[in-house]
Design a protein around this motif. Structure first.
Motif, PDB file in Angstrom:
ATOM      1  N   ARG A 193      39.490  36.523  28.583  1.00  0.00           N
ATOM      2  CA  ARG A 193      39.303  34.958  28.954  1.00  0.00           C
ATOM      3  C   ARG A 193      38.853  34.281  27.808  1.00  0.00           C
ATOM      4  O   ARG A 193      39.140  33.212  27.372  1.00  0.00           O
TER       5      ARG A 193
ATOM      6  N   GLN B 189      39.934  28.343  29.744  1.00  0.00           N
ATOM      7  CA  GLN B 189      39.812  29.669  29.253  1.00  0.00           C
ATOM      8  C   GLN B 189      40.297  30.396  30.597  1.00  0.00           C
ATOM      9  O   GLN B 189      39.863  30.230  31.759  1.00  0.00           O
TER      10      GLN B 189
ATOM     11  N   ASP C 191      41.139  33.806  32.786  1.00  0.00           N
ATOM     12  CA  ASP C 191      40.761  35.318  32.971  1.00  0.00           C
ATOM     13  C   ASP C 191      41.751  36.038  33.665  1.00  0.00           C
ATOM     14  O   ASP C 191      41.679  36.343  34.965  1.00  0.00           O
TER      15      ASP C 191
END
Length: 289
Positions: A194, A227, A229
């Motif tokens: 991430r 971001q 993940d």
């Protein structure tokens, strides 16, 4: 042995570093513990490719000398205890298409041309058929069914993940082999973490739609950036598909954090070879025995 940058203190219990001469490779203890399969995930070490492809490139599509790629396969297959002619390779285009392969497919993508296209997942229940998929930040997904003695291997980038590649694999194994999700042992392999995976707002919105209330995406370092993940997203997909949490091993090794050890598309700005995941059923599990 190379010092891996890990994202957790306990990660070595979930994914193990191995060495044979100059060649290092990674394995999942949970898959080894089934006693049913041979498997590994490659690193950049121990091959013969050069330059940006150094040294264990396993792709014929990156501009490498084909003889180097074949030699790299030979070295990996020696570790696995198989031959290059046993390997069946995917043809990845970020789909959720899955192919049920048999002994008739052996060698395709390594020694012979493939007669199939757009395949990001492979399944089989035939011992000795070695499945191979390729990566340089995207997520490897391993599946082992010790009850029905069947396996699956998949490539899941952001497109494959948001479209549920893991769930498609579980469904394909149910339909082909009668696999029950609760019996499956799964692993999410080395890929971009991430912290390293910045995506645009449109990609982030797709994931928020699929995973409402989950921390699969978080605000990035710049406006309209996020971001992503992929490790969490794929674990959630596998759990939703019915695989028990305790049967899922999730990597803590980021390709982008370890660019000298693992090929990373993002870290290298596209100047790289391909890593590979391999998985096969040991011959002692032949249903003819």
């Amino acid at each position: 042995m190379y010092h891996i940058v890990r994202n957790s203190a306990e990660g070595a219990e979930l994914i193990k570093q191995n060495q044979l001469g100059d060649l290092e490779y990674l394995t999942f203890p949970a898959l080894c513990d089934t006693g049913m399969v041979g498997h590994l995930f490659t690193t950049r070490t121990g091959g013969v490719s050069t330059g940006d492809l150094a040294s264990m490139n396993l792709s014929f599509s990156r501009g490498d000398n084909p003889a180097n790629v074949v030699e790299n396969y030979r070295r990996i297959c020696e570790v696995l205890g198989v031959e290059a002619e046993d390997v069946v390779a995917s043809v990845q285009t970020h789909t959720t298409n899955i192919r049920h392969v048999t002994a008739a497919d052996k060698g395709k993508g390594v020694l012979y041309p493939q007669d199939y296209q757009d395949i990001d997942g492979l399944i089989t229940d035939e011992p000795g058929v070695v499945l191979a998929c390729f990566y340089a930040d995207c997520v490897p997904l391993y599946f082992v069914d010790p009850v029905k003695q069947a396996i699956g291997l998949a490539h899941s980038g952001w497109r494959g993940t948001v479209n549920g590649m893991g769930a498609h694999m579980v469904q394909a194994m149910k339909e082909a082999f009668g696999s029950k999700p609760r019996d499956l042992i799964a692993a999410v392999g080395p890929s971009i973490c991430r912290d390293c995976y910045e995506v645009s707002e449109d990609v982030a919105m797709e994931f928020q739609g699929v995973f409402p209330g989950e921390e699969v995406v978080c605000p990035g370092r710049e406006p309209a950036k996020y971001q992503l993940d992929l490790w969490l997203a794929n674990r959630l997909i596998l759990e939703r598909a019915g695989i028990h949490r305790e049967n899922i091993s999730v990597t803590d090794i980021c390709t982008c954090h370890n660019p000298e050890y693992l090929f990373s598309h993002r870290a290298s700005h596209g100047k790289r070879g391909n890593l590979a995941a391999f998985l096969y059923i040991l011959n002692k599990f032949s249903k003819k025995a």
